[in-house]
Design a protein around this motif. Structure first.
Motif, PDB file in Angstrom:
ATOM      1  N   LEU A  66       0.045   0.016  -2.297  1.00 48.57           N
ATOM      2  CA  LEU A  66       1.140   0.490  -1.438  1.00 48.57           C
ATOM      3  C   LEU A  66       2.295   1.013  -2.279  1.00 48.57           C
ATOM      4  N   ASN A  67       2.869   2.114  -1.841  1.00 51.34           N
ATOM      5  CA  ASN A  67       4.080   2.647  -2.465  1.00 51.34           C
ATOM      6  C   ASN A  67       5.266   2.001  -1.746  1.00 51.34           C
ATOM      7  N   ASP A  69       8.283   2.320  -1.990  1.00 55.59           N
ATOM      8  CA  ASP A  69       9.471   3.148  -1.790  1.00 55.59           C
ATOM      9  C   ASP A  69       9.683   3.483  -0.311  1.00 55.59           C
ATOM     10  N   TYR A  70       8.661   3.249   0.503  1.00 56.19           N
ATOM     11  CA  TYR A  70       8.731   3.586   1.928  1.00 56.19           C
ATOM     12  C   TYR A  70       8.809   2.315   2.765  1.00 56.19           C
ATOM     13  N   GLU A  71       9.627   2.374   3.810  1.00 56.84           N
ATOM     14  CA  GLU A  71       9.827   1.207   4.672  1.00 56.84           C
ATOM     15  C   GLU A  71       8.521   0.752   5.326  1.00 56.84           C
ATOM     16  N   ILE A  72       7.680   1.707   5.688  1.00 62.48           N
ATOM     17  CA  ILE A  72       6.418   1.349   6.356  1.00 62.48           C
ATOM     18  C   ILE A  72       5.538   0.485   5.458  1.00 62.48           C
ATOM     19  N   SER A  73       5.691   0.631   4.159  1.00 56.76           N
ATOM     20  CA  SER A  73       4.890  -0.163   3.229  1.00 56.76           C
ATOM     21  C   SER A  73       5.186  -1.654   3.362  1.00 56.76           C
ATOM     22  N   GLN A  74       6.434  -1.997   3.679  1.00 55.18           N
ATOM     23  CA  GLN A  74       6.785  -3.405   3.901  1.00 55.18           C
ATOM     24  C   GLN A  74       5.990  -3.946   5.096  1.00 55.18           C
ATOM     25  N   ASN A  75       5.928  -3.156   6.164  1.00 54.26           N
ATOM     26  CA  ASN A  75       5.183  -3.561   7.359  1.00 54.26           C
ATOM     27  C   ASN A  75       3.688  -3.672   7.069  1.00 54.26           C
ATOM     28  N   SER A 120      -1.921  15.640  10.199  1.00 58.81           N
ATOM     29  CA  SER A 120      -1.552  16.263   8.920  1.00 58.81           C
ATOM     30  C   SER A 120      -2.313  17.577   8.722  1.00 58.81           C
TER      31      SER A 120
END
Length: 124
Positions: A66-67, A69-75, A120
């Motif tokens: 996971l990167n 740097d992105y909020e979604i990665s925390q989730n 995408s």
């Protein structure tokens, strides 16, 4: 390697985009959870253990890549941790409900990922 299927499989992995590889990981995880469920039914606990461990390896790989740097990665990290805990419970207790719960989350993630890939492609 003379097996044509093995050659095809290896080539599909080596030529896949990162997005396609993630989809393959989700699908592989679901496959191993399904196999573990069958082996628990059959009371073949060695094979169920092996397949749960394979599913856990995939979840671990998804988690560590996971990167953050992105909020979604925390989730996603929280979901992966939860799935891993369910897989661990399933393995220790031979609990098919825990497998079902883990598979449901991974299936939802896979379906969302497929949808994002399709969106995408449309945007390009």
């Amino acid at each position: 390697m003379n097996n044509p299927y093995a050659k095809y499989k290896e080539q599909s992995v080596t030529t896949a985009t990162p997005e396609e590889l993630t989809l393959m990981l989700y699908n592989g995880c679901i496959k191993f959870i399904n196999l573990a469920e069958v082996y628990i039914e059959e009371k073949d606990y060695a094979k169920s253990n092996l397949n749960i461990q394979k599913a856990q390896d995939i979840i671990q790989e998804l988690n560590i890549t996971l990167n953050m740097d992105y909020e979604i990665s925390q989730n996603l990290r929280q979901l992966y941790t939860f799935v891993n805990e369910k897989l661990l419970d399933a393995n220790i207790k031979k609990d098919k409900q825990a497998l079902f719960d883990a598979k449901e989350i991974v299936s939802d993630l896979r379906d969302t990922w497929k949808e994002a890939m399709a969106l995408s492609r449309k945007g390009k």
